[in-house]
Design a protein around this motif. Structure first.
Motif, PDB file in Angstrom:
ATOM      1  N   HIS A  52       0.876  -1.170   0.000  1.00  0.00           N
ATOM      2  CA  HIS A  52       0.000   0.000   0.000  1.00  0.00           C
ATOM      3  C   HIS A  52       0.911   1.218   0.000  1.00  0.00           C
ATOM      4  O   HIS A  52       1.704   1.418   0.934  1.00  0.00           O
ATOM      5  N   LEU A  53       0.838   2.004  -1.067  1.00  0.00           N
ATOM      6  CA  LEU A  53       1.786   3.098  -1.255  1.00  0.00           C
ATOM      7  C   LEU A  53       1.111   4.457  -1.268  1.00  0.00           C
ATOM      8  O   LEU A  53      -0.050   4.599  -1.667  1.00  0.00           O
ATOM      9  N   ALA A  54       1.891   5.440  -0.813  1.00  0.00           N
ATOM     10  CA  ALA A  54       1.509   6.845  -0.953  1.00  0.00           C
ATOM     11  C   ALA A  54       2.676   7.567  -1.602  1.00  0.00           C
ATOM     12  O   ALA A  54       3.824   7.112  -1.520  1.00  0.00           O
ATOM     13  N   ALA A  55       2.399   8.665  -2.277  1.00  0.00           N
ATOM     14  CA  ALA A  55       3.468   9.373  -2.986  1.00  0.00           C
ATOM     15  C   ALA A  55       3.236  10.878  -2.975  1.00  0.00           C
ATOM     16  O   ALA A  55       2.094  11.349  -2.992  1.00  0.00           O
ATOM     17  N   ILE A  56       4.348  11.587  -2.925  1.00  0.00           N
ATOM     18  CA  ILE A  56       4.346  13.035  -3.152  1.00  0.00           C
ATOM     19  C   ILE A  56       5.078  13.233  -4.467  1.00  0.00           C
ATOM     20  O   ILE A  56       6.228  12.799  -4.619  1.00  0.00           O
ATOM     21  N   ILE A  57       4.418  13.866  -5.432  1.00  0.00           N
ATOM     22  CA  ILE A  57       5.002  14.045  -6.762  1.00  0.00           C
ATOM     23  C   ILE A  57       5.259  15.525  -6.984  1.00  0.00           C
ATOM     24  O   ILE A  57       4.343  16.355  -6.890  1.00  0.00           O
ATOM     25  N   LEU A  58       6.519  15.841  -7.292  1.00  0.00           N
ATOM     26  CA  LEU A  58       6.941  17.231  -7.438  1.00  0.00           C
ATOM     27  C   LEU A  58       7.592  17.462  -8.793  1.00  0.00           C
ATOM     28  O   LEU A  58       7.895  16.513  -9.529  1.00  0.00           O
ATOM     29  N   GLY A  59       7.821  18.729  -9.104  1.00  0.00           N
ATOM     30  CA  GLY A  59       8.338  19.062 -10.419  1.00  0.00           C
ATOM     31  C   GLY A  59       9.832  18.923 -10.577  1.00  0.00           C
ATOM     32  O   GLY A  59      10.319  18.614 -11.663  1.00  0.00           O
ATOM     33  N   THR A  60      10.592  19.163  -9.504  1.00  0.00           N
ATOM     34  CA  THR A  60      12.056  19.138  -9.606  1.00  0.00           C
ATOM     35  C   THR A  60      12.659  18.422  -8.406  1.00  0.00           C
ATOM     36  O   THR A  60      12.048  18.357  -7.329  1.00  0.00           O
ATOM     37  N   ALA A 109      10.294   0.048  -4.228  1.00  0.00           N
ATOM     38  CA  ALA A 109       9.347   0.054  -3.099  1.00  0.00           C
ATOM     39  C   ALA A 109       9.327  -1.285  -2.359  1.00  0.00           C
ATOM     40  O   ALA A 109       9.243  -1.315  -1.121  1.00  0.00           O
ATOM     41  N   PHE A 110       9.414  -2.393  -3.073  1.00  0.00           N
ATOM     42  CA  PHE A 110       9.369  -3.699  -2.426  1.00  0.00           C
ATOM     43  C   PHE A 110      10.603  -3.977  -1.565  1.00  0.00           C
ATOM     44  O   PHE A 110      10.620  -4.917  -0.791  1.00  0.00           O
ATOM     45  N   MET A 136       9.359  11.789  -7.553  1.00  0.00           N
ATOM     46  CA  MET A 136       8.469  11.206  -6.554  1.00  0.00           C
ATOM     47  C   MET A 136       9.205  10.900  -5.254  1.00  0.00           C
ATOM     48  O   MET A 136      10.383  10.534  -5.258  1.00  0.00           O
ATOM     49  N   ILE A 137       8.477  11.052  -4.166  1.00  0.00           N
ATOM     50  CA  ILE A 137       8.870  10.485  -2.877  1.00  0.00           C
ATOM     51  C   ILE A 137       7.758   9.497  -2.532  1.00  0.00           C
ATOM     52  O   ILE A 137       6.589   9.886  -2.461  1.00  0.00           O
ATOM     53  N   ILE A 138       8.099   8.230  -2.372  1.00  0.00           N
ATOM     54  CA  ILE A 138       7.065   7.254  -2.051  1.00  0.00           C
ATOM     55  C   ILE A 138       7.237   6.750  -0.617  1.00  0.00           C
ATOM     56  O   ILE A 138       8.356   6.691  -0.093  1.00  0.00           O
ATOM     57  N   LYS A 139       6.121   6.414  -0.027  1.00  0.00           N
ATOM     58  CA  LYS A 139       6.130   5.884   1.336  1.00  0.00           C
ATOM     59  C   LYS A 139       5.353   4.578   1.345  1.00  0.00           C
ATOM     60  O   LYS A 139       4.266   4.476   0.764  1.00  0.00           O
ATOM     61  N   VAL A 140       5.945   3.555   2.003  1.00  0.00           N
ATOM     62  CA  VAL A 140       5.284   2.258   2.128  1.00  0.00           C
ATOM     63  C   VAL A 140       4.402   2.298   3.373  1.00  0.00           C
ATOM     64  O   VAL A 140       4.903   2.377   4.499  1.00  0.00           O
TER      65      VAL A 140
END
Length: 413
Positions: free
Chosen positions: A174-182, A335-336, A354-358
């Protein structure tokens, strides 16, 4: 009167003369016919593709291409090569169906044709008339269209067969992400996360992906093998630009003597923009099409590693890898490998940085959509493996190139 002996000679002479005429006529036919055969007949029988016992001649390719012809002309060599690759896959699909005892009956084809014709026909009328109009529009003969339907239905049955082999549940993230431009904006957000700010609140506040931002960055559940999003990896890099290779080597000697990189950059670098920042060049993608051309050469270096003098139009760069991010598929390869609760480094992707969080990891049932994607990939991998094996064993042979293409173009009407 001719003597009996003379009378006996005449039929022999006439037969001899007739034989000479026949041989002469045959020679003329050969002289005319052989060039005609090799110039106009043999090329049509030329086998451009063979898959096992299935052979595709130039004429069959020509007929199959007719409905695909672009308005501008015959089509490029690359386009037709892709078309032949599709024909190769069709033959392999039929082999796979045979191996799995999957068949498509004539009744099934009739039913599918009726369904398609009804869906494509704007008005009402007899099926026979609608079907005839439909075929005229597609440019296909009835036989060709039925074979096209057969291949499509075989493929659907194969997909169902592969889908039945997929386990009903598997480990998912189950993932969440913050997606940014740079990457620089990502660095700022990561610092805020390290200070204890809430991931979900930051996602709502900063993410450029509005759909996931409204959900606090939540992306859903992901098994392996479904999500294709990938990152080439990137590096935080410092650089010193010199005018010559000799100057670059002198700088390298000073660095080996543990002299301070920032001071050397401010004193000797000819790159005005980075010089004032101690040589900081920011984040550079490992993909040369996205950043510096030396990305692939730099990426294997570990943090702290220094490059050789790298020539450019502006001079010679010495580059140092300060830190780097992983590369590969975002879900499967990165992520895995993160523990639950962990946050990834910035990952440069086609969707942004992206910064992803598990959030969680557990075994869960696959959705119908996930199973469909996995079945599609399983079939695709099977076809690729079968094609590679067939080429090695000589079961799949191509005899197609610019010469055959040019001949087809000349005879296209």
């Amino acid at each position: 009167m001719p003597s009996p002996a003379d009378q006996g000679k005449r039929p022999k002479e006439e037969r001899h003369y007739g034989l000479v005429i026949a041989l002469y006529g045959l020679l003329v036919l050969l002289l005319i016919g052989i060039p005609y055969y090799f110039r106009l007949v043999a090329p049509w029988r030329h086998v451009v593709l063979q898959v096992g016992e299935v052979k595709v001649t130039t004429r069959e390719l020509f007929e199959r291409l007719r409905p695909q012809r672009p308005a501008s002309g015959f089509g490029s060599l690359e386009m037709i090569t892709r078309f032949i690759q599709g024909m190769e896959k069709e033959a392999l699909l039929r082999e796979a169906a045979k191996e799995r005892n999957l068949t498509v009956s004539e009744e099934e084809i009739d039913k599918e044709i009726r369904r398609r014709v009804s869906a494509a026909s704007p008005g009402e009328g007899k099926f026979e008339d609608l079907y005839a109009a439909f075929l005229r529009k597609t440019g296909l003969s009835e036989k060709a269209y039925r074979e096209q339907i057969r291949t499509a239905m075989i493929r659907e049955k194969l997909l169902l067969s592969f889908a039945r082999e997929i386990p009903p549940e598997t480990e998912q993230l189950h993932l969440a992400a913050i997606i940014l431009g740079t990457p620089e904006k990502t660095d700022t957000v990561r610092k805020r996360l390290q200070k204890g700010e809430d991931f979900f609140r930051l996602a709502r506040e900063t993410s450029v992906d509005l759909e996931s931002a409204r959900k606090g960055g939540a992306m859903g559940w992901f098994p392996k093998g479904v999500e294709e999003l990938s990152t080439p990896g990137q590096m935080r890099v410092q650089g010193i630009l010199t005018k010559s290779e000799e100057d670059a080597k002198k700088i390298l000697d000073r660095l080996k003597a543990d002299q301070d990189w920032g001071k050397l950059a401010k004193t000797y670098s000819h790159d005005r923009k980075s010089r004032e920042e101690g040589g900081d060049l920011g984040w550079i993608s490992a993909d040369p099409t996205e950043g510096m051309p030396f990305g692939p050469e730099l990426y294997p270096l570990q943090p702290g590693g220094i490059s050789r003098p790298l020539p450019t139009a502006d001079g010679f760069w010495i580059l140092k890898v300060v830190k780097k991010t992983p590369k590969g598929k975002v879900v499967d390869d990165i992520a895995f490998h993160l523990p639950v609760g962990a946050v990834s480094p910035p990952l440069n992707t086609d969707r942004g940085v992206m910064i992803i969080k598990v959030l969680a990891k557990e075994r869960r049932p696959l959705t119908a959509e996930q199973k469909a994607v996995l079945a599609e990939k399983a079939l695709s991998n099977w076809l690729e493996g079968k094609a590679e094996k067939g080429r090695k064993e000589g079961r799949i042979r191509w005899d197609w190139g610019s010469e055959t293409y040019d001949w087809l173009v000349r005879h296209w009407k």
